[in-house]
Design an enzyme around this catalytic site. Structure first.
Site: not given
Length: 259
Positions: A151, A164
């Site tokens: 990400s 996350y």
């Protein structure tokens, strides 16, 4: 550009987790268009998975959908057996490419994240990636390639993404170690780190919330949020033989977000 046939005269085979929607779906279809057979996983939506199989088959490639909860390693032994059966159905005994893409989002501050929520993110985004890769490596051809999806949040930060993003950071470190340890087998491992993408991920937050979409667009050099079709073809390109010397790298695909 299409992929080269294997030494046995077969189409190469890719395994992709989370292939029934979003980035995984785009990756399956991009590879199918280039002659790569795919075995992809889905978590619960069999109907959507069957649609992806039909689209891949329509482009002249073979695709197989297998159900898997990538956060539950207890199921990996039986999944490996299913993969072996699927490979046999494709006329091969081993596969060439692994794309660890499956995942879920969590948007909570550090103070409000519970232990159970932290464990859930760890299980799917790190533990599952580690142990599924470990389970499948004996079936991978030497000279193969691994792509782990990370990400943009490992480079820039937004409040509410700590758990996350931290797990994705761990995957990026794992990827470098995969590249190091698997080099003797000629297996390259890289990370692709998408920016904010307009999918149903995290409840469609980027796609369906106009304020979030506008914020992302305003912070991206190319002036919009990403689409799945910005990512799938890039992953497919990274697996191409022309990119065989790219190894142990983090490649951000964000349109120039927060430069």
């Amino acid at each position: 550009m299409t992929f080269e046939m294997t030494a046995e005269g077969q189409h190469p085979v890719a395994i992709i987790t989370g292939g029934s929607r979003g980035l995984g779906r785009s990756t399956v279809l991009s590879l199918a268009e280039q002659g790569v057979s795919t075995i992809f996983t889905y978590h619960s939506n069999r109907e959507e998975a069957e649609k992806v199989v039909a689209l891949a088959n329509a482009s002249g490639s073979q695709a197989v959908a297998l159900q898997l909860d990538t956060s539950a390693p207890a199921g990996f032994v039986s999944f490996k057996a299913q993969v072996q059966e699927a490979l046999a159905g494709l006329g091969v005994s081993r596969f060439d490419y692994l794309v660890n893409n499956a995942g879920t989002g969590l948007h909570k501050t550090i103070e409000t994240t519970t232990e159970d929520e932290l464990d859930a993110v760890y299980n799917i985004h790190f533990k599952g990636v580690f142990l599924l890769t470990q389970a499948l490596l004996p079936l991978m051809n030497d000279g193969g390639r691994i792509v782990n999806v990370s990400s943009g949040l490992t480079r820039f930060s937004f409040a509410g993404s700590a758990a996350y993003a931290a797990m994705k950071g761990a995957v990026e470190v794992l990827t470098r170690y995969l590249a190091r340890e698997l080099g003797e087998r000629g297996i390259a491992a890289n990370t692709v780190a998408p920016g904010a993408i307009a999918t149903d991920f995290s409840g469609g937050m980027v796609r369906d919330n106009p304020e979030v979409n506008a914020m992302v667009s305003g912070n991206t050099a190319l002036g919009r949020a990403g689409e799945p079709e910005d990512i799938g073809p890039m992953i497919a390109a990274l697996l191409q033989p022309a990119n065989r010397w790219v190894n142990g790298q983090r490649i951000e695909v964000s349109g120039g977000m927060l430069l």
